[in-house]
Design an enzyme around this catalytic site. Structure first.
Site, PDB file in Angstrom:
ATOM      1  N   PRO A  76       0.796  -1.227   0.000  1.00  0.00           N
ATOM      2  CA  PRO A  76       0.000   0.000   0.000  1.00  0.00           C
ATOM      3  C   PRO A  76       0.829   1.279   0.000  1.00  0.00           C
ATOM      4  O   PRO A  76       1.865   1.367   0.645  1.00  0.00           O
ATOM      5  CB  PRO A  76      -0.828  -0.102   1.282  1.00  0.00           C
ATOM      6  CG  PRO A  76      -0.121  -1.075   2.147  1.00  0.00           C
ATOM      7  CD  PRO A  76       0.579  -2.022   1.224  1.00  0.00           C
ATOM      8  N   ASN A  77       0.325   2.215  -0.764  1.00  0.00           N
ATOM      9  CA  ASN A  77       0.835   3.581  -0.884  1.00  0.00           C
ATOM     10  C   ASN A  77       2.154   3.698  -1.641  1.00  0.00           C
ATOM     11  O   ASN A  77       2.615   4.805  -1.893  1.00  0.00           O
ATOM     12  CB  ASN A  77       0.952   4.251   0.491  1.00  0.00           C
ATOM     13  CG  ASN A  77      -0.382   4.301   1.190  1.00  0.00           C
ATOM     14  OD1 ASN A  77      -1.374   4.727   0.610  1.00  0.00           O
ATOM     15  ND2 ASN A  77      -0.428   3.830   2.426  1.00  0.00           N
TER      16      ASN A  77
ATOM     17  N   ARG B  93       4.687  11.240  -2.520  1.00  0.00           N
ATOM     18  CA  ARG B  93       4.388  11.273  -1.087  1.00  0.00           C
ATOM     19  C   ARG B  93       5.657  11.394  -0.244  1.00  0.00           C
ATOM     20  O   ARG B  93       6.677  10.804  -0.561  1.00  0.00           O
ATOM     21  CB  ARG B  93       3.619  10.028  -0.665  1.00  0.00           C
ATOM     22  CG  ARG B  93       4.475   8.767  -0.648  1.00  0.00           C
ATOM     23  CD  ARG B  93       3.698   7.535  -0.241  1.00  0.00           C
ATOM     24  NE  ARG B  93       3.592   7.396   1.181  1.00  0.00           N
ATOM     25  CZ  ARG B  93       3.840   6.281   1.846  1.00  0.00           C
ATOM     26  NH1 ARG B  93       4.224   5.187   1.211  1.00  0.00           N
ATOM     27  NH2 ARG B  93       3.708   6.238   3.142  1.00  0.00           N
TER      28      ARG B  93
ATOM     29  N   TYR C 157      10.848   9.113   1.421  1.00  0.00           N
ATOM     30  CA  TYR C 157      10.856   8.138   0.337  1.00  0.00           C
ATOM     31  C   TYR C 157      11.546   8.612  -0.939  1.00  0.00           C
ATOM     32  O   TYR C 157      11.654   7.843  -1.891  1.00  0.00           O
ATOM     33  CB  TYR C 157       9.422   7.720   0.013  1.00  0.00           C
ATOM     34  CG  TYR C 157       8.730   7.095   1.197  1.00  0.00           C
ATOM     35  CD1 TYR C 157       9.073   5.825   1.641  1.00  0.00           C
ATOM     36  CD2 TYR C 157       7.747   7.788   1.895  1.00  0.00           C
ATOM     37  CE1 TYR C 157       8.454   5.251   2.732  1.00  0.00           C
ATOM     38  CE2 TYR C 157       7.114   7.220   2.989  1.00  0.00           C
ATOM     39  CZ  TYR C 157       7.471   5.957   3.405  1.00  0.00           C
ATOM     40  OH  TYR C 157       6.865   5.399   4.486  1.00  0.00           O
TER      41      TYR C 157
ATOM     42  N   ASN D  55       8.196  -5.208  -0.568  1.00  0.00           N
ATOM     43  CA  ASN D  55       8.006  -4.095   0.356  1.00  0.00           C
ATOM     44  C   ASN D  55       6.507  -4.059   0.629  1.00  0.00           C
ATOM     45  O   ASN D  55       5.738  -3.573  -0.196  1.00  0.00           O
ATOM     46  CB  ASN D  55       8.491  -2.784  -0.252  1.00  0.00           C
ATOM     47  CG  ASN D  55       8.386  -1.621   0.715  1.00  0.00           C
ATOM     48  OD1 ASN D  55       7.675  -1.693   1.709  1.00  0.00           O
ATOM     49  ND2 ASN D  55       9.078  -0.546   0.398  1.00  0.00           N
TER      50      ASN D  55
ATOM     51  N   ALA E 182       2.993  -0.636   5.116  1.00  0.00           N
ATOM     52  CA  ALA E 182       2.458  -0.720   6.475  1.00  0.00           C
ATOM     53  C   ALA E 182       1.960  -2.116   6.830  1.00  0.00           C
ATOM     54  O   ALA E 182       1.907  -2.469   8.015  1.00  0.00           O
ATOM     55  CB  ALA E 182       1.335   0.300   6.653  1.00  0.00           C
TER      56      ALA E 182
ATOM     57  N   HIS F 242       3.839  -4.374   9.347  1.00  0.00           N
ATOM     58  CA  HIS F 242       3.690  -4.217  10.792  1.00  0.00           C
ATOM     59  C   HIS F 242       2.321  -4.650  11.296  1.00  0.00           C
ATOM     60  O   HIS F 242       2.056  -4.559  12.501  1.00  0.00           O
ATOM     61  CB  HIS F 242       3.951  -2.753  11.169  1.00  0.00           C
ATOM     62  CG  HIS F 242       5.080  -2.160  10.398  1.00  0.00           C
ATOM     63  ND1 HIS F 242       6.395  -2.556  10.562  1.00  0.00           N
ATOM     64  CD2 HIS F 242       5.099  -1.225   9.411  1.00  0.00           C
ATOM     65  CE1 HIS F 242       7.161  -1.879   9.722  1.00  0.00           C
ATOM     66  NE2 HIS F 242       6.393  -1.074   9.011  1.00  0.00           N
TER      67      HIS F 242
ATOM     68  N   ASP G 138       1.963 -15.353   6.921  1.00  0.00           N
ATOM     69  CA  ASP G 138       1.572 -16.746   6.715  1.00  0.00           C
ATOM     70  C   ASP G 138       1.673 -17.151   5.244  1.00  0.00           C
ATOM     71  O   ASP G 138       2.074 -18.277   4.936  1.00  0.00           O
ATOM     72  CB  ASP G 138       0.144 -16.985   7.207  1.00  0.00           C
ATOM     73  CG  ASP G 138       0.022 -16.993   8.729  1.00  0.00           C
ATOM     74  OD1 ASP G 138       1.062 -17.021   9.427  1.00  0.00           O
ATOM     75  OD2 ASP G 138      -1.131 -16.961   9.216  1.00  0.00           O
TER      76      ASP G 138
ATOM     77  N   GLU H  97      12.463  -9.223   2.384  1.00  0.00           N
ATOM     78  CA  GLU H  97      11.680  -8.064   2.819  1.00  0.00           C
ATOM     79  C   GLU H  97      12.553  -6.826   2.670  1.00  0.00           C
ATOM     80  O   GLU H  97      13.694  -6.811   3.130  1.00  0.00           O
ATOM     81  CB  GLU H  97      11.273  -8.241   4.286  1.00  0.00           C
ATOM     82  CG  GLU H  97      10.528  -7.075   4.869  1.00  0.00           C
ATOM     83  CD  GLU H  97      10.231  -7.253   6.359  1.00  0.00           C
ATOM     84  OE1 GLU H  97      10.246  -6.228   7.065  1.00  0.00           O
ATOM     85  OE2 GLU H  97      10.008  -8.390   6.821  1.00  0.00           O
TER      86      GLU H  97
ATOM     87  N   HIS I 131      12.666  -2.325   2.707  1.00  0.00           N
ATOM     88  CA  HIS I 131      12.058  -1.045   3.065  1.00  0.00           C
ATOM     89  C   HIS I 131      12.962   0.072   2.569  1.00  0.00           C
ATOM     90  O   HIS I 131      14.188  -0.025   2.651  1.00  0.00           O
ATOM     91  CB  HIS I 131      11.876  -0.922   4.580  1.00  0.00           C
ATOM     92  CG  HIS I 131      11.001  -1.989   5.127  1.00  0.00           C
ATOM     93  ND1 HIS I 131       9.636  -1.955   5.013  1.00  0.00           N
ATOM     94  CD2 HIS I 131      11.312  -3.150   5.753  1.00  0.00           C
ATOM     95  CE1 HIS I 131       9.135  -3.046   5.555  1.00  0.00           C
ATOM     96  NE2 HIS I 131      10.128  -3.793   6.002  1.00  0.00           N
ATOM     97  N   ILE I 132      12.360   1.114   2.067  1.00  0.00           N
ATOM     98  CA  ILE I 132      13.097   2.261   1.556  1.00  0.00           C
ATOM     99  C   ILE I 132      13.741   3.027   2.711  1.00  0.00           C
ATOM    100  O   ILE I 132      14.915   3.381   2.670  1.00  0.00           O
ATOM    101  CB  ILE I 132      12.157   3.170   0.742  1.00  0.00           C
ATOM    102  CG1 ILE I 132      11.646   2.406  -0.488  1.00  0.00           C
ATOM    103  CG2 ILE I 132      12.848   4.471   0.349  1.00  0.00           C
ATOM    104  CD1 ILE I 132      10.478   3.046  -1.190  1.00  0.00           C
ATOM    105  N   SER I 133      12.972   3.269   3.754  1.00  0.00           N
ATOM    106  CA  SER I 133      13.481   4.002   4.917  1.00  0.00           C
ATOM    107  C   SER I 133      14.061   3.023   5.933  1.00  0.00           C
ATOM    108  O   SER I 133      13.822   1.818   5.866  1.00  0.00           O
ATOM    109  CB  SER I 133      12.354   4.809   5.569  1.00  0.00           C
ATOM    110  OG  SER I 133      11.387   3.937   6.133  1.00  0.00           O
TER     111      SER I 133
ATOM    112  N   ARG J 294      12.299   5.214  12.807  1.00  0.00           N
ATOM    113  CA  ARG J 294      10.951   5.779  12.705  1.00  0.00           C
ATOM    114  C   ARG J 294      10.118   5.388  13.923  1.00  0.00           C
ATOM    115  O   ARG J 294      10.650   4.953  14.939  1.00  0.00           O
ATOM    116  CB  ARG J 294      10.326   5.329  11.390  1.00  0.00           C
ATOM    117  CG  ARG J 294      11.153   5.846  10.200  1.00  0.00           C
ATOM    118  CD  ARG J 294      10.547   5.546   8.875  1.00  0.00           C
ATOM    119  NE  ARG J 294       9.264   6.226   8.746  1.00  0.00           N
ATOM    120  CZ  ARG J 294       8.397   5.942   7.799  1.00  0.00           C
ATOM    121  NH1 ARG J 294       8.664   5.017   6.897  1.00  0.00           N
ATOM    122  NH2 ARG J 294       7.250   6.593   7.722  1.00  0.00           N
TER     123      ARG J 294
END
Length: 139
Positions: free
Chosen positions: A10-11, A18, A23, A72, A75, A78, A85, A96, A98-100, A105
Site C-alpha cells: 500500500p501507498n 508522497r 521516500y 516491500n 504498512a 507491521h 503466513d 523483505e 524497506h526504503i526508509s 521511525r
C-alpha cells in the site's frame, strides 16, 4: 532465466509524490526500468496493490514457480499476520525490503510480521534496497 517478482504494498504507488523527505522524489516505475536494465539477464516483474488480499493472492500465484520475491509490504509489514503466513506457505524465497530505515521511525514500525518467514530483511538504503534485495536472491 531466473524469474524475480518485485512486489509492493500500500501507498508505494505514490513514490515520488508522497513524503519525499522519507521516500525520495523518484517514482517507482522509472526506478524499476533502471532495475530491468541493470539485471538484464533475469526476468524481473513488478506488481503493486493497496489491498492485502490481492498481495496474498500474488504471493500464492508465484510462490511455487519464481526464483524469488523482493517485497516491500509497506504498512502491512507491521500489521499483517496473513501476509506473513502466505510467505511461510510458499517455496519461493522472499526478501523483505524497506526504503526508509524503519528503526529510525515510529516504534510500531520496529516489528515485522513478515521477517521471520523471509530469507532476509534490507532497510534504509532508499530505492537501492530493492537492488540489494535482488542481489541477495542471486547469491
Amino acid at each position: 532465466m531466473k524469474k524475480i517478482l518485485v512486489l509492493n504494498g500500500p501507498n508505494l504507488n505514490l513514490l515520488g509524490v508522497r513524503e519525499k523527505s522519507i521516500y525520495g522524489s523518484q517514482d517507482f516505475l522509472s526506478y524499476f526500468e533502471d532495475l530491468k536494465k541493470r539485471f538484464s539477464t533475469i526476468q524481473l516483474e513488478y506488481f503493486q496493490s493497496n489491498s492485502e488480499g490481492i498481495l496474498i493472492d500474488k504471493i500464492h500465484e508465484v510462490g511455487f514457480e519464481y526464483d524469488g520475491i523482493v517485497m516491500n509490504a509497506g504498512a502491512y509489514t507491521h500489521t499483517s499476520v496473513a501476509i506473513g503466513d502466505a510467505i511461510a506457505a510458499v517455496q519461493t524465497p522472499v526478501i523483505e525490503v524497506h526504503i526508509s530505515n524503519v528503526y529510525q521511525r515510529e516504534e510500531f514500525r520496529h516489528h515485522s510480521f513478515l521477517a521471520k518467514n523471509c530469507r532476509g530483511v534490507i532497510c534504509g538504503f532508499g530505492l537501492d534496497s530493492y537492488r540489494l534485495g535482488i542481489e541477495a536472491l542471486l547469491v
